[in-house]
Enzyme design. Sequence first.
Site, PDB file in Angstrom:
ATOM      1  N   LYS A  40      -1.420  -4.827  -5.342  1.00 36.32           N
ATOM      2  CA  LYS A  40      -0.426  -4.393  -6.319  1.00 36.32           C
ATOM      3  C   LYS A  40      -0.538  -5.297  -7.539  1.00 36.32           C
ATOM      4  O   LYS A  40      -0.365  -6.509  -7.432  1.00 36.32           O
ATOM      5  CB  LYS A  40       0.988  -4.460  -5.745  1.00 36.32           C
ATOM      6  CG  LYS A  40       2.043  -3.940  -6.713  1.00 36.32           C
ATOM      7  CD  LYS A  40       3.405  -3.868  -6.066  1.00 36.32           C
ATOM      8  CE  LYS A  40       4.435  -3.303  -7.034  1.00 36.32           C
ATOM      9  NZ  LYS A  40       5.775  -3.205  -6.406  1.00 36.32           N
ATOM     10  N   ASP A  52      -0.539  -0.837 -18.102  1.00 35.93           N
ATOM     11  CA  ASP A  52      -1.584  -1.847 -17.921  1.00 35.93           C
ATOM     12  C   ASP A  52      -1.960  -2.071 -16.461  1.00 35.93           C
ATOM     13  O   ASP A  52      -2.960  -2.726 -16.163  1.00 35.93           O
ATOM     14  CB  ASP A  52      -1.178  -3.171 -18.573  1.00 35.93           C
ATOM     15  CG  ASP A  52       0.133  -3.740 -18.030  1.00 35.93           C
ATOM     16  OD1 ASP A  52       0.519  -3.399 -16.895  1.00 35.93           O
ATOM     17  OD2 ASP A  52       0.771  -4.531 -18.750  1.00 35.93           O
ATOM     18  N   GLY A  53      -1.161  -1.540 -15.523  1.00 36.70           N
ATOM     19  CA  GLY A  53      -1.494  -1.675 -14.112  1.00 36.70           C
ATOM     20  C   GLY A  53      -1.296  -3.062 -13.537  1.00 36.70           C
ATOM     21  O   GLY A  53      -1.672  -3.323 -12.393  1.00 36.70           O
ATOM     22  N   ARG A 119      -0.579  -6.453  -0.047  1.00 36.52           N
ATOM     23  CA  ARG A 119       0.407  -6.063   0.952  1.00 36.52           C
ATOM     24  C   ARG A 119      -0.277  -5.237   2.038  1.00 36.52           C
ATOM     25  O   ARG A 119      -1.313  -4.609   1.799  1.00 36.52           O
ATOM     26  CB  ARG A 119       1.563  -5.292   0.318  1.00 36.52           C
ATOM     27  CG  ARG A 119       1.169  -4.053  -0.455  1.00 36.52           C
ATOM     28  CD  ARG A 119       2.358  -3.501  -1.225  1.00 36.52           C
ATOM     29  NE  ARG A 119       2.045  -2.240  -1.891  1.00 36.52           N
ATOM     30  CZ  ARG A 119       2.874  -1.602  -2.716  1.00 36.52           C
ATOM     31  NH1 ARG A 119       4.067  -2.111  -2.973  1.00 36.52           N
ATOM     32  NH2 ARG A 119       2.527  -0.456  -3.283  1.00 36.52           N
ATOM     33  N   ARG A 126       2.211   8.191   1.324  1.00 35.44           N
ATOM     34  CA  ARG A 126       3.507   8.530   0.746  1.00 35.44           C
ATOM     35  C   ARG A 126       3.751  10.030   0.841  1.00 35.44           C
ATOM     36  O   ARG A 126       2.833  10.821   1.008  1.00 35.44           O
ATOM     37  CB  ARG A 126       3.567   8.087  -0.723  1.00 35.44           C
ATOM     38  CG  ARG A 126       3.145   6.643  -0.932  1.00 35.44           C
ATOM     39  CD  ARG A 126       3.392   6.215  -2.351  1.00 35.44           C
ATOM     40  NE  ARG A 126       2.737   4.945  -2.656  1.00 35.44           N
ATOM     41  CZ  ARG A 126       3.090   4.149  -3.644  1.00 35.44           C
ATOM     42  NH1 ARG A 126       4.100   4.478  -4.431  1.00 35.44           N
ATOM     43  NH2 ARG A 126       2.454   3.026  -3.874  1.00 35.44           N
ATOM     44  N   ASP A 184       8.114   9.069  -4.114  1.00 32.59           N
ATOM     45  CA  ASP A 184       7.004   8.156  -4.366  1.00 32.59           C
ATOM     46  C   ASP A 184       7.197   6.837  -3.637  1.00 32.59           C
ATOM     47  O   ASP A 184       6.228   6.168  -3.280  1.00 32.59           O
ATOM     48  CB  ASP A 184       6.873   7.910  -5.871  1.00 32.59           C
ATOM     49  CG  ASP A 184       5.732   6.959  -6.200  1.00 32.59           C
ATOM     50  OD1 ASP A 184       4.576   7.314  -5.917  1.00 32.59           O
ATOM     51  OD2 ASP A 184       6.000   5.864  -6.722  1.00 32.59           O
ATOM     52  N   ASN A 185       8.446   6.447  -3.424  1.00 24.90           N
ATOM     53  CA  ASN A 185       8.750   5.190  -2.748  1.00 24.90           C
ATOM     54  C   ASN A 185       9.200   5.408  -1.311  1.00 24.90           C
ATOM     55  O   ASN A 185       9.897   4.569  -0.741  1.00 24.90           O
ATOM     56  CB  ASN A 185       9.824   4.426  -3.525  1.00 24.90           C
ATOM     57  CG  ASN A 185       9.309   3.953  -4.871  1.00 24.90           C
ATOM     58  OD1 ASN A 185       8.163   3.564  -4.998  1.00 24.90           O
ATOM     59  ND2 ASN A 185      10.157   4.014  -5.890  1.00 24.90           N
ATOM     60  N   ASP A 194       7.709  -0.944  -1.769  1.00 23.70           N
ATOM     61  CA  ASP A 194       7.861  -1.009  -3.217  1.00 23.70           C
ATOM     62  C   ASP A 194       9.138  -1.744  -3.607  1.00 23.70           C
ATOM     63  O   ASP A 194      10.144  -1.144  -3.965  1.00 23.70           O
ATOM     64  CB  ASP A 194       7.838   0.381  -3.852  1.00 23.70           C
ATOM     65  CG  ASP A 194       7.569   0.276  -5.350  1.00 23.70           C
ATOM     66  OD1 ASP A 194       6.456  -0.124  -5.708  1.00 23.70           O
ATOM     67  OD2 ASP A 194       8.471   0.568  -6.146  1.00 23.70           O
TER      68      ASP A 194
END
Length: 249
Positions: A40, A52-53, A119, A126, A184-185, A194
Amino acid sequence: MGQPMVRNCPFGNGNGYGDGRAISIGEVVVKGQRWEMQLKGGGQTPFCRGADGRAVLRSSIREFLASEAMYHLGVDTTRALSLVLSDGGEMAERPWYSSENRERDPDMMIHEPCAITTRVAPSFLREHEMMVEHALFREYPDCLPGAPLPQRVAAMLRQAAKRFSILIAGWLRVGFCQGNFNADNCLVGGRTMDYGPFGWIERYDPLFAKWVGSGNHFAFRNQPEAGLANFMTLAIAMKPVLGPDAPLP
């Protein structure tokens, strides 16, 4: 083509799913347990939508400590394997609060050091990226192996409902608010993931929420409703496999 699910999207338009800064790098099997490793904050991916990731050190430390705390509190969760500071002093610009700000929204931009967290979890599958047989293999292998696929999927949904219920009950038990519990989470396997706009209640407030854009629908007391919305998203996605006349579990 799939249809955007807007009910549990934080922006109400079906486009508010994730910042695309996570990328899986491999798997290992240890004592019969498969573990997926995911970075991550490693940089831009095809899914980061122009961002920007990167992750900053502050939020990376929070995720590392929080995920380990949840594990030791007995709540199912992803876990942190390592945290490294980016070499060369790389910085990222993020919104923050000035000393004079008394509002919920940040009012300034600051530069913070970048970091990368590794992680791990049995899978990071998901809801919004469901592959039915893969989900059965990774998360629900005991659901009627050898039976026809519709029966296995129905059994998987029943187990998923139990896992989601146990997970959210665990959150309420320890006073945890995930903060952005959309599809998504929400991992298909039913574990906490997350650690972004999360927090623990210090003084009881049923509308406690950590993300300034979450409104009340991701507040502490509404997490069971958010979980139900996520489960229905999963169940509706499985409807073609179950058959047009099959009742949802």
